[in-house]
Design an enzyme around this catalytic site. Structure first.
Site, short mmCIF file in Angstrom:
data_model
loop_
_atom_site.label_atom_id
_atom_site.label_comp_id
_atom_site.label_asym_id
_atom_site.label_seq_id
_atom_site.Cartn_x
_atom_site.Cartn_y
_atom_site.Cartn_z
N HIS A 121 -39.60 14.67 48.27
CA HIS A 121 -40.97 14.45 48.75
C HIS A 121 -41.98 14.22 47.61
O HIS A 121 -42.57 13.16 47.50
CB HIS A 121 -41.45 15.65 49.57
CG HIS A 121 -40.56 16.07 50.68
ND1 HIS A 121 -40.44 15.37 51.87
CD2 HIS A 121 -39.72 17.13 50.79
CE1 HIS A 121 -39.59 15.99 52.67
NE2 HIS A 121 -39.13 17.05 52.04
O1 RIB Z 1 -42.87 19.14 53.76
C1 RIB Z 1 -42.50 18.93 52.41
C2 RIB Z 1 -43.50 19.52 51.48
O2 RIB Z 1 -43.58 20.93 51.69
C3 RIB Z 1 -43.12 19.36 49.99
O3 RIB Z 1 -44.27 19.31 49.21
C4 RIB Z 1 -42.37 20.62 49.71
O4 RIB Z 1 -42.39 20.98 48.32
C5 RIB Z 1 -43.17 21.61 50.50
O5 RIB Z 1 -44.33 21.97 49.72
#
Ligand code: RIB
Ligand code: CA
Length: 315
Positions: free
Chosen positions: A245
């Site tokens: 992500h």
């Molecule tokens: O949903 C994914 C996000 O939530 C990413 O930033 C992960 O590190 C968590 O913070």
């Protein structure tokens, strides 16, 4: 034409994927001038996210990086964490030494405010990778800085991919929906990396072996983080890897051409318990609500991993 290097503040809740984003930024000094890292409570409590941020900087060989601690809980709600994804430490997988570099004395929210007041207007970009608590607190405490922010490029939200922590909401937004509402209504130019795009950058075997094949400590640790981090999403989605992500935020600053999106209206659900934290994205333009975000839906996944791997190799 983008002016490099971009001055940025990373706001983060490490988190293995946050670690990749921080390493990508530290490995790209020509494009990124990292003014500081502010830890927030999210994936794991603040005591761990601020420690993890320092461990990541030391792994990168950048112990002079300024790391601050921000808020230890959401504006109005109890903290929800994600140890089920990231492990108890938040950086499970490889064993890393405790950090030696100091945590900055100054509170992270005060650092954000001071930096935005000191630097020329519209020259600092905020890069939130976790719940938006610190950013919202900075805007609440110092409304004068809102008009001085160049851009906010954040990881959070979802539309076509819907939720990952509830059926309707993505984790970063869900943990502090009131903070997200403040940021999305602030009027600051927003670029949003939702699950719609992050679920297209999966850590396939070949990509993880490319990390390991770098033959350096950073590559080894990156591969072991990926090995740990991907197990949860592979089981849940039956995918061939885990979504990386957060480094999409930094990759966008370096190579925006790798990404595609739409400038649309995005609002945050803060009332309904059923859909709390949902990013209500008007992707099809069915309302007359004013567009407030570049909502990214597509990416060149191999171009992203080639960039990420090459920059990790520089550390
Ligand atoms: O949903 C994914 C996000 O939530 C990413 O930033 C992960 O590190 C968590 O913070
Ligand atoms: Ca994160």
């Amino acid at each position: 034409m983008t002016q490099f290097p971009r001055k940025i503040i990373i706001d983060t809740d490490p988190g293995q994927d946050d670690a990749f984003a921080i390493l990508l930024a530290l490995g790209s000094p020509a494009e990124i001038d990292l003014l500081g890292i502010v830890a927030v409570a999210g994936n794991v409590p603040l005591a761990l996210t601020q420690k993890n941020a320092r461990m990541i900087c030391e792994l990168a060989g950048k112990p002079a990086t300024k790391v601050f601690a921000g808020c230890d809980r959401p504006l109005h709600r109890k903290l929800v964490t994600a140890e089920h994804v990231h492990g108890k430490t938040g950086l499970d997988g490889p064993v890393l030494p405790d950090p030696v570099m100091p945590l900055q004395e100054q509170n992270g929210v005060a650092f954000i405010i001071e930096t935005l007041r000191r630097e020329p207007a519209h020259t600092v970009t905020l890069c939130p990778l976790g719940p938006l608590t610190n950013i919202a607190q900075a805007f609440l405490q110092a409304p004068d800085i809102i008009g001085r922010v160049q851009q906010i490029v954040l990881m959070g939200g979802a539309y076509f991919e819907v939720g990952n922590i509830t059926p309707a909401a993505e984790f970063n937004i869900y943990v502090d929906p009131e903070a997200a509402e403040i940021v999305f209504k602030s009027g600051v130019p927003l670029v949003v990396m939702p699950l719609d795009v992050t679920h297209k950058v999966l850590t396939t075997r070949a990509r993880v072996e490319a990390f390991r094949g770098l033959g350096c400590e950073v590559g080894r640790v990156a591969a072991e983080w990926a090995d740990f981090f991907e197990r949860f999403d592979m089981e849940k989605y039956g995918s061939e890897g885990g979504p990386l992500h957060d480094p999409t935020v930094i990759a966008y600053l370096i190579r925006p051409d790798l990404f595609k999106g739409r400038h649309i209206n995005v609002e945050i659900e803060t009332k309904s318990e059923l859909t709390l934290g949902m990013t209500v994205a008007d992707w099809w333009g069915v309302t007359d609500r004013a567009p407030n975000a570049l909502f990214i839906g597509d990416v060149d996944p191999q171009g992203f991993f080639d960039l990420l791997t090459e920059r990790l190799g520089r550390l």
